[in-house]
Design an enzyme around this catalytic site. Sequence first.
Site, PDB file in Angstrom:
ATOM      1  N   ASN A 227       0.838  -1.193   0.000  1.00 10.87           N
ATOM      2  CA  ASN A 227       0.000   0.000   0.000  1.00 10.87           C
ATOM      3  C   ASN A 227       0.872   1.242   0.000  1.00 10.87           C
ATOM      4  O   ASN A 227       1.928   1.266   0.634  1.00 10.87           O
ATOM      5  CB  ASN A 227      -0.933  -0.009   1.210  1.00 10.87           C
ATOM      6  CG  ASN A 227      -2.151   0.859   0.976  1.00 10.87           C
ATOM      7  OD1 ASN A 227      -2.057   2.077   0.992  1.00 10.87           O
ATOM      8  ND2 ASN A 227      -3.282   0.235   0.699  1.00 10.87           N
ATOM      9  N   HIS A 447     -13.563  13.480 -10.529  1.00 10.75           N
ATOM     10  CA  HIS A 447     -12.570  12.734  -9.755  1.00 10.75           C
ATOM     11  C   HIS A 447     -11.537  13.692  -9.192  1.00 10.75           C
ATOM     12  O   HIS A 447     -10.936  14.465  -9.938  1.00 10.75           O
ATOM     13  CB  HIS A 447     -11.880  11.684 -10.635  1.00 10.75           C
ATOM     14  CG  HIS A 447     -10.914  10.827  -9.867  1.00 10.75           C
ATOM     15  ND1 HIS A 447      -9.636  10.585 -10.286  1.00 10.75           N
ATOM     16  CD2 HIS A 447     -11.061  10.168  -8.695  1.00 10.75           C
ATOM     17  CE1 HIS A 447      -9.025   9.800  -9.401  1.00 10.75           C
ATOM     18  NE2 HIS A 447      -9.866   9.538  -8.427  1.00 10.75           N
ATOM     19  N   GLU A 449      -8.398  13.033  -7.112  1.00  8.28           N
ATOM     20  CA  GLU A 449      -7.349  12.332  -6.376  1.00  8.28           C
ATOM     21  C   GLU A 449      -6.490  13.416  -5.736  1.00  8.28           C
ATOM     22  O   GLU A 449      -5.980  14.295  -6.422  1.00  8.28           O
ATOM     23  CB  GLU A 449      -6.519  11.465  -7.336  1.00  8.28           C
ATOM     24  CG  GLU A 449      -5.296  10.825  -6.711  1.00  8.28           C
ATOM     25  CD  GLU A 449      -5.622   9.961  -5.489  1.00  8.28           C
ATOM     26  OE1 GLU A 449      -6.358   8.989  -5.624  1.00  8.28           O
ATOM     27  OE2 GLU A 449      -5.138  10.298  -4.376  1.00  8.28           O
ATOM     28  N   HIS A 517     -12.467   7.809  -1.304  1.00  5.94           N
ATOM     29  CA  HIS A 517     -11.614   6.614  -1.268  1.00  5.94           C
ATOM     30  C   HIS A 517     -10.419   6.855  -0.350  1.00  5.94           C
ATOM     31  O   HIS A 517      -9.924   7.983  -0.241  1.00  5.94           O
ATOM     32  CB  HIS A 517     -11.123   6.266  -2.673  1.00  5.94           C
ATOM     33  CG  HIS A 517     -12.130   5.469  -3.448  1.00  5.94           C
ATOM     34  ND1 HIS A 517     -11.810   4.329  -4.136  1.00  5.94           N
ATOM     35  CD2 HIS A 517     -13.465   5.648  -3.609  1.00  5.94           C
ATOM     36  CE1 HIS A 517     -12.893   3.839  -4.703  1.00  5.94           C
ATOM     37  NE2 HIS A 517     -13.919   4.630  -4.408  1.00  5.94           N
ATOM     38  N   GLU A 518      -9.963   5.801   0.290  1.00  7.37           N
ATOM     39  CA  GLU A 518      -8.835   5.823   1.230  1.00  7.37           C
ATOM     40  C   GLU A 518      -9.087   6.733   2.430  1.00  7.37           C
ATOM     41  O   GLU A 518      -8.169   7.021   3.200  1.00  7.37           O
ATOM     42  CB  GLU A 518      -7.507   6.225   0.553  1.00  7.37           C
ATOM     43  CG  GLU A 518      -6.993   5.225  -0.457  1.00  7.37           C
ATOM     44  CD  GLU A 518      -7.500   5.505  -1.862  1.00  7.37           C
ATOM     45  OE1 GLU A 518      -7.787   6.667  -2.180  1.00  7.37           O
ATOM     46  OE2 GLU A 518      -7.637   4.537  -2.630  1.00  7.37           O
ATOM     47  N   GLU A 536     -14.723   4.160   0.215  1.00  8.16           N
ATOM     48  CA  GLU A 536     -14.069   2.887  -0.087  1.00  8.16           C
ATOM     49  C   GLU A 536     -13.718   2.250   1.255  1.00  8.16           C
ATOM     50  O   GLU A 536     -14.487   1.495   1.807  1.00  8.16           O
ATOM     51  CB  GLU A 536     -12.839   3.135  -0.957  1.00  8.16           C
ATOM     52  CG  GLU A 536     -12.202   1.863  -1.472  1.00  8.16           C
ATOM     53  CD  GLU A 536     -10.860   2.146  -2.091  1.00  8.16           C
ATOM     54  OE1 GLU A 536     -10.092   2.945  -1.520  1.00  8.16           O
ATOM     55  OE2 GLU A 536     -10.558   1.564  -3.135  1.00  8.16           O
ATOM     56  N   GLU A 542     -11.037  -3.369  -7.127  1.00  8.77           N
ATOM     57  CA  GLU A 542      -9.745  -3.104  -7.771  1.00  8.77           C
ATOM     58  C   GLU A 542      -8.696  -4.155  -7.410  1.00  8.77           C
ATOM     59  O   GLU A 542      -7.824  -4.467  -8.219  1.00  8.77           O
ATOM     60  CB  GLU A 542      -9.253  -1.699  -7.443  1.00  8.77           C
ATOM     61  CG  GLU A 542      -8.988  -1.447  -5.983  1.00  8.77           C
ATOM     62  CD  GLU A 542      -8.594   0.013  -5.701  1.00  8.77           C
ATOM     63  OE1 GLU A 542      -8.763   0.860  -6.574  1.00  8.77           O
ATOM     64  OE2 GLU A 542      -8.117   0.276  -4.586  1.00  8.77           O
TER      65      GLU A 542
HETATM   66  C1  NOJ Z   1      -7.188   4.290  -5.593  1.00 10.00           C
HETATM   67  C2  NOJ Z   1      -8.666   4.223  -5.744  1.00 10.00           C
HETATM   68  O1  NOJ Z   1      -9.232   3.243  -4.908  1.00 10.00           O
HETATM   69  C3  NOJ Z   1      -8.968   3.938  -7.194  1.00 10.00           C
HETATM   70  O2  NOJ Z   1     -10.337   3.734  -7.384  1.00 10.00           O
HETATM   71  C4  NOJ Z   1      -8.449   5.068  -8.024  1.00 10.00           C
HETATM   72  O3  NOJ Z   1      -8.647   4.765  -9.370  1.00 10.00           O
HETATM   73  C5  NOJ Z   1      -6.966   5.316  -7.784  1.00 10.00           C
HETATM   74  N1  NOJ Z   1      -6.690   5.379  -6.391  1.00 10.00           N
HETATM   75  C6  NOJ Z   1      -6.484   6.593  -8.449  1.00 10.00           C
HETATM   76  O4  NOJ Z   1      -7.057   7.686  -7.821  1.00 10.00           O
HETATM   77 CA    CA Z   2      -8.179   2.281  -2.850  1.00  4.79          CA
END
Ligand code: NOJ
Ligand code: CA
Length: 735
Positions: A227, A447, A449, A517-518, A536, A542
Amino acid sequence: MKRKITTIVMALLAVAVVSAQQVLSPNGNVQVIFSLDNGGQPTYSLLYKGEMVINPSHMGFELARDKHANKGMNETDLLTGFEVKDYKVTSHEDTWTPVWGQYKSISNNYNELIIDLYQASANRNMTLRFRAYNDGIGFRYEFPQQRDLNYFIIKRERTQFALTGDHRAWWQAGDYDTQEYPMQVTRLSQVRNRITACASFDKPGAVGKRRTDYTEDRMRDAVVWDNASQTVFSPTGIQTSLQMKTDEGLYINIHEAELVNYSCMHLELDDKNMILESHLTPDAVGNMCYMQTPCRTPWRTVMVSDDARDMLASSLILNLNEPCKIEDTSWIHPTKYCGVWWEMIVGHGNWHYTDEFPSVKLGMTDFNKAKPNGRHRANNDTVMRYIDFAARNGLDQVLVEGWNVGWEDWANMWKEDVFDFVTPYPDFDIKMLNDYAHSKGVKLMMHHETSSSADNYERHLNEAYSLMNRYGYDAVKTGYVGDIIPRGEHHYGQYMVNHYNWVLREAAKHHIMVNGHEAVRPTGLCRTWPNLVGNESARGTEYEAFYGSNPNHTVILPFTRFQGGPMDYTPGVLETRLANWSDNQHIVHSTVVGQLALYVVMCSPLQMAADLPQNYEKFMDAYQFIRDVALDWDDSRYIDAEPGEYITVARKAKGSDNWFLGGKCDEKGHRVDVRLDFLDKGRKYEATIYADGKDANYETNPASYTITKKIVKQGDVLKLVEVPGGGVAIMIKAI
Ligand code: NOJ
Ligand code: CA
């Protein structure tokens, strides 16, 4: 049974306690007994139908000897020397209407015991609030504003859960930064073996390091060292929600509710005495929580029942959260989406646009002059293809990842200004694509990130959400891959908890739904902020593309991860053999029908159809279930359930007479006879049954299935067979 309860109270009184108070749940099955021990330390125990579930367990806090805390904080912890100043028992009954979820309305019935404590040596007051529900308890610490308790810093929360035995447990290794480990199914006494098989700890209190002398099994190990951010903190540290089962068949689940302005709680197991103790996530300087009165902790929750289905049907965690704080919720809606995503996860394309730049400096790197790498998937043509598919096939939105500049060096660089969330790559025409989507009745999903640079995200948030408003996006998937900035903070510490909650509130102002997520595991905050439509916070689909998840994973998550709220698990991969369309050799550990079942088994107002349009074209008959299935419910009936083995549930679609039934099982397969007593009397329904083929198997024959229709009515029995790694999915439509 009454006599047994009395005996236990008497025993407690006789042994060490100075005084005892108690409260029973409305039906009398759940009982909390509070007492102070000889040293004046608060102690509670929990009984179910007269049997001990949590033995007398201590409560309290060690405080940090820190110059930032009030004078006086340095001498005395909030542990001992308490006396009961006052107490009262009250009853509460109300019903509330969730914006979305398992039920149309939820009853919130409990009896409450409030204990006002006084610590004379330091002149401090602390209140304990216990709520006894029919399916478990919640309790928390409250600190009223007072002269001698203003600022204090928690070094260690010492809430114990003293168990009555070495229970069987469905657990995940404790970590300050990730929840993406394989779920473990062992007795609690095996936790240490499982964690130390992968991690070594130099000394007590040190975080774990990768063991080099073991044969790695990334589908099964308690700790997997891949991770982007992970801090396994103890050989016996466990995450919540922790699901357990006693040898007597009692199901016990420990979690927390309403995690606000506090750090996330893990559990530390004393495996000699089978006592779990709260273990909070530290901050960059090693403190756990910064408190200023008036304040309170999150609820510590223990669900208990002799029927596993009650663990899934429970609304205890939601009930312990505050009512909705968003006045107008009309903009919050169930959302079914596909996305430019799975191809990148599988390795069949990239998030980044060019291979020319070893690094990106926002505002200075000119992407218009760069040579595209030809594998960038967030391009106009691909996105339009997904929009077309969504519009034709009953999907509301299309998620596009890799649309904004910065992916060339986003991961592992611990870079502060990694994304600006507003500048598209040259091949992503944000206006044209949004116009195109809207013209077809579809929306794009944003999205963000953050690469875990929370600071950077906060700086850009307002502009980023304004851009979403300008183009008509109403949902964002956020992500926190990598180590947190500010450096030294952890994903589950108080700082980040406050960050996630702030993001949620800012998003609400912009009428934006959030899927994080995360982020920290959810604790029912979606009641208060129903724009938190997903998280998530566990291993989603994934991982099937990375190396796989056991078939039992999807029948553990509803008992554990889903306790706090819905998960963006991203089901619906019908081409389970990735090598059939990519260079990826992995399989999804499920049959095709098993994938369909997840839409019902995993309750969530946000569901992805994760596979590629061209793969769905091969399975259009099975895809029909994904198109039809509802995401929001008036009712949910759990037919049978056992953690890690099987879950069968029927749900009534919101505002409709139609039902959907989902059954999912582990690698052993499952048979269940479902009596349709939930259907309306005297009414006919058409059931469309998606079943595993007789010869189906998740490894050897995942794509064998049958689709049959039959007329059914109340009282009919459906005999359902699920193969290893399989499931069943049924639409029951009122005629
Ligand atoms: C991890 C996320 O769980 C996933 O869904 C995403 O595509 C990637 N990070 C990139 O942000
Ligand atoms: Ca993830």
